[in-house]
Motif scaffolding. Structure first.
Motif, PDB file in Angstrom:
ATOM      1  N   VAL A  55      45.072  42.024  46.841  1.00  0.00           N
ATOM      2  CA  VAL A  55      44.689  41.466  45.544  1.00  0.00           C
ATOM      3  C   VAL A  55      45.565  42.043  44.433  1.00  0.00           C
ATOM      4  O   VAL A  55      45.719  43.264  44.336  1.00  0.00           O
ATOM      5  CB  VAL A  55      43.211  41.802  45.246  1.00  0.00           C
ATOM      6  N   THR A  99      45.001  42.692  40.995  1.00  0.00           N
ATOM      7  CA  THR A  99      43.706  42.765  40.335  1.00  0.00           C
ATOM      8  C   THR A  99      43.651  41.928  39.065  1.00  0.00           C
ATOM      9  O   THR A  99      42.669  41.226  38.808  1.00  0.00           O
ATOM     10  CB  THR A  99      43.354  44.229  40.033  1.00  0.00           C
ATOM     11  N   VAL A 118      40.185  45.770  51.482  1.00  0.00           N
ATOM     12  CA  VAL A 118      40.848  45.223  50.309  1.00  0.00           C
ATOM     13  C   VAL A 118      41.939  46.196  49.872  1.00  0.00           C
ATOM     14  O   VAL A 118      41.696  47.389  49.722  1.00  0.00           O
ATOM     15  CB  VAL A 118      39.860  45.001  49.155  1.00  0.00           C
ATOM     16  N   TYR A 138      46.024  37.245  48.344  1.00  0.00           N
ATOM     17  CA  TYR A 138      45.005  36.452  47.661  1.00  0.00           C
ATOM     18  C   TYR A 138      45.555  35.070  47.292  1.00  0.00           C
ATOM     19  O   TYR A 138      46.702  34.923  46.877  1.00  0.00           O
ATOM     20  CB  TYR A 138      44.522  37.193  46.402  1.00  0.00           C
ATOM     21  N   PHE A 195      42.861  38.208  39.821  1.00  0.00           N
ATOM     22  CA  PHE A 195      41.885  37.808  40.824  1.00  0.00           C
ATOM     23  C   PHE A 195      40.553  37.346  40.227  1.00  0.00           C
ATOM     24  O   PHE A 195      40.160  36.201  40.422  1.00  0.00           O
ATOM     25  CB  PHE A 195      41.653  38.951  41.815  1.00  0.00           C
ATOM     26  N   LEU A 236      36.493  42.033  40.873  1.00  0.00           N
ATOM     27  CA  LEU A 236      36.763  42.159  42.303  1.00  0.00           C
ATOM     28  C   LEU A 236      35.487  42.506  43.059  1.00  0.00           C
ATOM     29  O   LEU A 236      35.198  41.936  44.118  1.00  0.00           O
ATOM     30  CB  LEU A 236      37.848  43.211  42.516  1.00  0.00           C
ATOM     31  N   ILE A 240      44.503  46.842  46.780  1.00  0.00           N
ATOM     32  CA  ILE A 240      44.672  46.439  45.383  1.00  0.00           C
ATOM     33  C   ILE A 240      45.968  47.001  44.814  1.00  0.00           C
ATOM     34  O   ILE A 240      46.450  48.050  45.234  1.00  0.00           O
ATOM     35  CB  ILE A 240      43.485  46.886  44.510  1.00  0.00           C
TER      36      ILE A 240
END
Length: 875
Positions: free
Chosen positions: A53, A55, A104, A427, A58, A89, A106
């Protein structure tokens, strides 16, 4: 010599007593909820699937932190913050877990430089740190980050944080450089927001004009890299003007360890992805990871003290090899294990070499033998291949769908879930994203004004299916692959066997856009063995049986895939009632079409299938005396180094001849040559200028000088000579700072005149049936289906083969003969060539001078064309 943590080593050996590894594991057990959800034991990383992701792009859980009042926030501008944060998130973990991800990853959440006026770009991505131990206000608070960690751990999921050892934000740069006087030629980034310079010691000693700062030696006082092949520059110069940390300085290394141990200790991070690892000496990682210094322990030591025995750190080595080469692969391997001493370094590295080749084969239609070679090399050269994250695209490269079809992407995702490594889903892939860093939430940049958390989306459903396949069968997580079939000539069959954990599975792809024949795949199973279909892509799939001699034969639809597992049951195949033989001898080299002959019994007709391609297979009728003969066309075959293969095949009854191999040695003929004027790379009205960055300088990479059109059969080769070919940024395709967009008009077909994304239309008298776009890191071929002023059209494979002749400054593109189906020669084909540059999209055009943008026009309306040719018509 330091030894690698024994439990992490055991991850790749399948030891039964380490980290819960089982000798014969079926589906993964449900995780036991932790009693302390901030700190949990490390998982067996072979069993994990990561969701990567960015951030800021997202989900926006707290709009109040979007705008920090420094002019850095604008969701309409891809260079600025869009508003995603850690709270957002956390709110989307159901969505991520539903996809099948177990962790996940990030982008860096640390306090960042928000806006750099020297490059007119923002630090929304997190890689321009000002303080390594603070959460950036745009991302939220330390408590938000802790809540995210707990939220993941309570689901049995894990958290990977992106970290940077190589550099911080851009606070100083050089307009000229004198190593004897590093105070000369310095520009301080005084107007950077929220301020100039890091706030954390010792990184706050960043000013080369300050004698005390210079004496502290926290940074290398060097200019930006201008030669990526020079190791000293790679290690000690600035990457894109980002201030280069002196990691050999003990105070710097101690501060880096303390900074990243903070996140393990305070947030319970389970792993690190190390950005720009190649720009840091290997020796740095020995201390950073393994130091036993009680005041500044290595991060793996710190993690072990908190019960994270298998803490994973994987590095980014942004480099890949051309087909059948291994230089970059060995460089990646050298960051996992010191080639001189054998000492373990980083537990893992991103598998960039496999990323490149998987894209070449699945998206760009290259021969599947290239992927067979790369997959095998990954198993032999990398110390821990099962721990290496696998990916199809990320935030630094084009999205897969910008040059590959959705069918190709589906194949790539299935491949990633059935080979050794840790699959990583970037993502938005599950929503069919083409924007490199587009937002998932409707208020963010390139979102199209809507949210994209659609759990009914076709690619989301596909990912849920293939992640489930990986979880249910340990052989895909922990097994070892053996390639059983590959195609040296083109896209087509790629088949491998996975073995491990007491299981065997067969994975079979047809990477071609046409129907393909798989003949007599050697399974090693007894005749008639039953194969249960676990999952598939493409229609007509079902359980299968092995034929005589243990061979599996299938007719595979375009872009199909099949995954089978033996059941242990079987039915003996029927007795053989027909036979086809070939008279020709294998191994010949021919100069063109050739006659093939033989005998046949029990069949009246059959097909001659060359290189597996059923779509172009010829039908042969058997004579009354059992003999037959036919002519094999070699119109699209030009490379004498490629070994082709053909087989005679009758579908009913299922009978095959032996395999005949041959090579074709054909000479390209020059069809026309266009001499292009020098110094006309200034746009249609003569107003355009190159970006001001010195890497363009006086190189004029977009100035066409000569275009030569060559042909061999229906194979088209374009030699594009420019003023200069450069490789400043170590481009994988062998040239940079220019993109070639070539339009092809095939006689007898009706195409389009609009030039997608270039604010222009073709010259009068031409429409395009294909257009090619190539630059240093991408290679796309498109047809007009779905094309418009803003859309490229439908991706086509195979794409152009690229070769570069550096001494003559020539980039050559070879287009396969399949594109010109129905033609017997290239006469009448029209070609139009343009130049610009490409970086996640055509490089912007702005009115006034900028470092990284073309200037002298309006990029919203003016043609994005530096130089072009007239319409060139093959005589």
């Amino acid at each position: 010599m330091r030894s690698f943590p024994s439990k992490l080593l055991a991850l790749v050996c399948g030891a039964a007593t380490v980290l819960g590894c089982k000798s014969k594991e079926e589906p993964l057990p449900s995780p036991v909820p932790p009693t302390d959800s901030l700190h949990v034991a490390s998982p067996d990383w072979r069993d994990q699937i990561l969701y990567f992701v960015m951030t800021d792009r997202f989900a926006n859980g707290d709009p109040s932190n979007d705008n920090q009042g420094a002019g850095e926030f604008d969701p309409a501008n891809g260079a600025k913050y869009s508003g995603g944060d850690l709270k957002g998130l956390l709110e989307k973990l159901d969505y991520i877990q539903g996809l099948g991800a177990t962790g996940v990853w990030i982008t860096p959440p640390v306090a960042n430089q928000w806006w750099d006026p020297l490059v007119n770009y923002g630090g929304y991505h997190g890689y321009w740190a000002r303080n390594f131990t603070q959460v950036d206000p745009h991302m939220g608070t330390l408590e938000d980050y802790q809540r995210l960690s707990r939220g993941l751990h309570e689901r049995g999921m894990y958290l990977v944080q992106d970290i940077v050892l190589n550099h911080m934000a851009n606070c100083f740069r050089y307009t000229s450089y004198n190593p004897a006087d590093v105070t000369a030629g310095v520009v301080l980034n005084r107007d950077a927001k929220p301020g100039c310079g890091p706030t954390q010691a010792p990184f706050d000693q960043w000013d080369p004009t300050n004698p005390a700062h210079r004496a502290a030696g926290a940074f290398h006082w060097t200019p930006t890299i201008d030669n990526y092949s020079e190791r000293n520059q790679e290690l000690n110069y600035q990457l894109a003007d980002l201030d280069d940390l002196n990691t050999e300085n003990p105070a710097v290394l101690a501060a880096l360890k303390d900074s990243y141990n903070f996140w393990i200790r305070e947030v319970g991070v389970d792993g690190f992805r190390v950005d720009t690892a190649f720009y840091v000496p290997q020796a740095t990682f020995k201390d950073f990871l393994y130091s036993s210094d009680t005041q500044h322990p290595g991060v793996l030591v710190q993690a072990r003290s908190l019960g994270k025995e298998g803490f994973l750190a994987f590095g980014e080595g942004f480099s890949s090899d051309n087909a059948f080469e291994d230089t970059a692969t060995r460089k990646v391997a050298s960051y996992m294990k010191d080639p001189a001493t054998g000492e373990d370094l980083l537990p893992s590295m991103l598998n960039f070499p496999l990323y490149r080749t998987a894209g070449d084969v699945f998206a760009r239609g290259r021969p599947t033998s290239e992927l067979a070679h790369r997959l095998a090399l990954s198993q032999t050269l990398f110390a821990r291949p099962h721990l290496m994250p696998l990916f199809l695209d990320n935030h630094d490269v084009d999205r897969f769908l910008t040059g590959g079809s959705e069918a190709a992407l589906r194949q790539g995702l299935l491949f990633m879930m059935t080979v050794p490594g840790i699959p990583v889903v970037y993502y938005g892939t599950e929503q069919g994203f083409t924007a490199q860093r587009g937002a998932m939430f409707r208020e963010g940049v390139d979102s199209g004004g809507r949210d994209h958390f659609d759990t009914s989306a076709p690619l989301y459903a596909l990912l849920r299916e293939v992640t489930s396949l990986r979880k249910q069968h340990a052989v895909f997580r922990r097994g070892v692959p053996t390639v059983l079939r590959q195609n040296a000539a083109r896209g087509g069959v790629f088949a491998y066997k996975m073995e491990g954990e007491g299981q065997v599975a067969f994975v079979i792809f047809n990477t071609s856009d046409e129907e393909t024949l798989l003949d007599n795949l050697p399974t090693g199973l007894t005749d008639g063995s039953e194969l249960k279909l676990l999952t598939s892509l493409g229609g007509g799939a079902g359980d299968a049986h092995v034929g005589r001699g243990g061979g599996l034969s299938l007719k595979l639809p375009a872009r199909a895939a099949r995954v089978y597992m033996p059941t242990g049951r079987g039915t003996p195949p029927p007795a053989e009632t027909a036979r086809i033989t070939l008279t020709n001898t294998s191994g010949a080299t021919v100069g063109g079409d050739f006659e093939l002959s033989g005998t046949a019994t029990g069949v009246a007709t059959f097909k001659v299938v060359v290189d597996g391609a059923l779509g172009t297979a010829s039908t042969v009728t058997v004579n009354g005396d059992g003999t037959w003969r036919t002519v094999v066309s070699t119109a699209g075959m030009v490379d004498p180094n490629i070994q082709h293969a053909l087989v005679a095949w009758a579908e009913e009854p299922q009978v095959f001849s032996g395999t005949l191999t041959f090579r074709v040695n054909r000479t390209f003929v020059t069809l026309l040559t266009h001499e292009d004027p020098a110094n006309d790379d200034v746009g249609p009205e003569g107003r355009y200028h190159y970006p001001t960055d010195a890497t363009w300088g006086e190189n004029h990479q977009g100035d066409l000088r000569r275009v030569t059109v060559q042909g061999a059969g229906t194979v088209l080769k374009l030699a594009l000579q420019t003023n200069r070919v450069t490789t400043v940024w170590s481009p994988q395709n062998g040239f940079d700072h220019v993109a070639f967009t070539v339009y092809i008009d095939v006689p007898g077909r009706t195409g389009l005149t609009v030039m997608p994304r270039q604010n222009a239309s073709l010259p009068t008298g031409m429409d395009w049936d294909y257009h090619v776009r190539v630059h240093g890191w991408s290679n796309g071929l498109f047809n007009p289906i779905g094309a418009s002023a803003t859309e490229d059209g439908a991706p086509v494979s195979p794409t152009a083969a690229i070769t570069v002749d550096q001494p003559t400054h020539t980039v050559s593109l070879t287009l396969p003969g399949e594109l010109f189906g129905g033609l017997t020669h290239l006469s009448g084909v029209k070609v139009y060539v343009t130049t610009w540059d490409y970086d996640g999209g055509y490089r912007p055009l702005v009115p006034a001078a900028e470092q990284w943008k073309f200037w002298g026009g309006d990029g919203a309306t003016d043609p994005l064309v530096l130089d072009d040719t007239p319409v060139l018509t093959v005589p």
